[in-house]
Design a protein around this motif. Structure first.
Motif, mmCIF file in Angstrom:
data_model
loop_
_atom_site.group_PDB
_atom_site.id
_atom_site.type_symbol
_atom_site.label_atom_id
_atom_site.label_comp_id
_atom_site.label_asym_id
_atom_site.label_seq_id
_atom_site.Cartn_x
_atom_site.Cartn_y
_atom_site.Cartn_z
ATOM 1 N N UNK A 291 0.837 -1.189 0.000
ATOM 2 C CA UNK A 291 0.000 0.000 0.000
ATOM 3 C C UNK A 291 0.876 1.244 0.000
ATOM 4 N N UNK A 292 0.615 2.164 -0.938
ATOM 5 C CA UNK A 292 1.316 3.439 -1.022
ATOM 6 C C UNK A 292 0.327 4.504 -0.555
ATOM 7 N N UNK B 299 -2.985 4.004 -3.488
ATOM 8 C CA UNK B 299 -3.254 2.730 -4.148
ATOM 9 C C UNK B 299 -2.317 1.654 -3.640
ATOM 10 N N UNK B 300 -2.641 0.420 -3.998
ATOM 11 C CA UNK B 300 -1.814 -0.714 -3.607
ATOM 12 C C UNK B 300 -2.232 -1.948 -4.379
ATOM 13 N N UNK C 192 -7.440 0.869 -5.706
ATOM 14 C CA UNK C 192 -7.347 2.310 -5.444
ATOM 15 C C UNK C 192 -8.153 2.617 -4.191
ATOM 16 N N UNK C 193 -7.795 3.671 -3.486
ATOM 17 C CA UNK C 193 -8.477 4.039 -2.246
ATOM 18 C C UNK C 193 -9.976 4.253 -2.464
ATOM 19 N N UNK C 194 -10.375 4.724 -3.644
ATOM 20 C CA UNK C 194 -11.787 4.968 -3.931
ATOM 21 C C UNK C 194 -12.587 3.677 -4.071
ATOM 22 N N UNK D 114 -6.956 4.111 6.884
ATOM 23 C CA UNK D 114 -6.276 3.720 5.648
ATOM 24 C C UNK D 114 -6.037 2.223 5.640
ATOM 25 N N UNK D 115 -6.027 1.620 4.449
ATOM 26 C CA UNK D 115 -5.719 0.188 4.365
ATOM 27 C C UNK D 115 -4.318 -0.089 4.899
ATOM 28 N N UNK D 116 -4.155 -1.246 5.507
ATOM 29 C CA UNK D 116 -2.874 -1.649 6.079
ATOM 30 C C UNK D 116 -2.400 -2.932 5.408
#
Length: 105
Positions: free
Chosen positions: A10-11, A16-17, A31-33, A41-43
């Protein structure tokens, strides 16, 4: 069709990741969306459930992503808008009473 997997990378700065699907295969862009209502935030190593759709260049991307084990927040009931008539009545009630020209009536 829904798939399960884990966030492999994950960046956070770019939002995104990639998800590593639990059933194997190539990593899937996310993507975060694509995340449904989610606080934070995703981990990396976080378990997720997702669907796969083709992206703009035809590559696989995750959509409708949900974090596994996190309950969705209950939505607050929608507030109804007052009708014009109700607003008019309310404004009549809010007219301040004051003295005109320094004289009390």
């Amino acid at each position: 069709m829904r798939f399960n997997g884990a966030i492999k990378s994950w960046n956070d700065e770019r939002g995104f990741g990639f998800i590593q699907p639990a059933q194997g295969g190539p990593d899937v862009f996310v993507h975060i969306k694509a995340f449904n209502t989610f606080a934070g935030r995703p981990q990396v190593n976080q378990r997720v459930s997702f669907q796969v759709r083709p992206g703009p260049q035809g590559k696989r991307r995750a959509v409708d992503v949900e974090v596994i084990g996190v309950k969705r927040a209950a939505r607050a009931p929608m507030r109804r808008n007052r009708t014009t008539a109700q607003r008019g009545k309310a404004s009549l009630l809010l007219i301040p009473l004051f003295s005109v020209g320094g004289r009390e009536r």
